[in-house]
Design an enzyme around this catalytic site. Structure first.
Site, short mmCIF file in Angstrom:
data_model
loop_
_atom_site.label_atom_id
_atom_site.label_comp_id
_atom_site.label_asym_id
_atom_site.label_seq_id
_atom_site.Cartn_x
_atom_site.Cartn_y
_atom_site.Cartn_z
N SER A 103 5.79 -6.41 -12.32
CA SER A 103 5.32 -7.51 -11.47
C SER A 103 4.19 -6.97 -10.60
CB SER A 103 6.46 -8.04 -10.60
OG SER A 103 7.46 -8.63 -11.39
N LYS A 178 4.98 -15.30 -12.04
CA LYS A 178 5.99 -14.46 -11.39
C LYS A 178 5.84 -14.49 -9.88
CE LYS A 178 9.28 -11.61 -10.58
NZ LYS A 178 9.42 -10.25 -11.06
N LYS A 246 6.81 -6.31 -1.79
CA LYS A 246 5.64 -6.06 -2.63
C LYS A 246 5.17 -7.34 -3.29
CE LYS A 246 6.16 -4.88 -6.74
NZ LYS A 246 6.18 -5.49 -8.09
#
Length: 305
Positions: A103, A178, A246
């Site tokens: 990701s 995502k 993140k």
């Protein structure tokens, strides 16, 4: 076992990557692996071939999967010294394929894809949702960006690792999906945390409130799984807060570049930041509720006074 074993590379054998690689092995494929750390026991004891570099994986495999923590890690594995790019070349008339299941930044992904394409190879971004449980049970949702013909070539391998597999669009679009997923998950965790904290502080049994809500319009996977974690105080990951931080950084950075305001995403990130400041980077992301509890000076497991 598959009737036509493929030469597959896998780089990134952590909590998610190790079981995903294991499913490819169980399907009968020949696996070439590289890890900066110690190989998981079930991989080390398998038929997988351990390579000394990412380049070595690329030289031996026709399709290479990566499952790494963040954008700089993917860039280093692809283009750093001893990286994949140095070992990529056509396997006869067949183009090799790099499939990044990490990701990472959608913007960087588009740049990576262009560089791999320039080497006469193909690139898919295919981040996943479903966490460690989904990786172990091969029930991951996989969001894919890339050319349709490359997607169809790799689809049988995705089906070994996941259930809900969608070609979203071109390179970078899988990563965009995502990021959108992580926005929704974070905001739902925050909503469930607020609701259960409110119920507990008002004197209601949060477990019974959750049970009641599971039968109505408020029902969700987050309420089912993470709501139970909040009530039972089971905050072992799971999916670590540091990783969700993140992902939300990617959302906020991309939104800034696009001129889009994401106010509730920013709030969720601040709640994660609060948890991290209290030593919670490795907590499961359902522990976002702890930040809410500190502001209320009340924990869901307490008895209201």
């Amino acid at each position: 076992m598959t009737s036509s074993p493929l030469k597959i590379g896998f780089i990134g054998l952590g909590i998610m990557g190790a079981p995903m690689a294991g499913h490819l092995l169980a399907a009968g494929h020949q696996l070439f692996v590289y890890s900066r750390g110690k190989l998981p026991a079930h991989i080390a004891q398998s038929s997988a071939t351990q390579c000394v570099s990412a380049r070595g994986v690329a030289e031996r495999a026709d399709i290479v999967f990566t499952m790494l923590p963040d954008t700089p890690d993917v860039e280093a594995v692809l283009f750093g010294e001893g990286g994949l790019a140095a070992g990529l070349a056509k396997a006869g008339s067949t183009r090799k394929v790099v499939v990044d299941m990490s990701s990472i930044s959608p913007i960087a992904t588009k740049q990576f894809a262009q560089k791999i394409n320039a080497l006469d190879c193909d690139y898919l971004d295919a981040p996943v949702s479903g966490g460690e449980v989904g990786a172990r049970n091969a029930t991951l949702s996989i969001m894919v960006g890339g050319a349709p013909e490359v997607f169809e070539r790799i689809r049988p391998l995705f089906e070994v690792m996941g259930k809900n597999i969608t070609l979203v669009g071109g390179n970078g679009d899988g990563q965009t999906a995502k990021v959108a997923n992580q926005i929704i998950v974070a905001l739902n965790i925050e909503a469930v945390g607020e609701a259960l904290l409110f119920a507990a502080r008002a004197g209601a049994d949060p477990a019974r409130v959750r049970q009641a809500l599971m039968g109505g319009f408020a029902s969700s996977k987050i309420l089912e799984v993470h709501g139970e974690r909040m009530i039972k105080r089971t905050f072992d990951p799971g999916f670590r807060i540091a990783l969700h931080q993140k992902d939300l950084n990617l959302a906020l950075e991309s939104a800034r570049a696009l001129g889009v305001a994401l106010p509730n995403t920013a709030t969720a990130q601040e709640l994660f930041n609060s948890c991290a400041a209290h030593g919670g980077k490795a907590w499961d992301h359902s522990a976002m509720v702890r930040a809410l509890e500190k502001m209320a000076n009340f924990e869901i497991g307490q008895t209201a006074g």
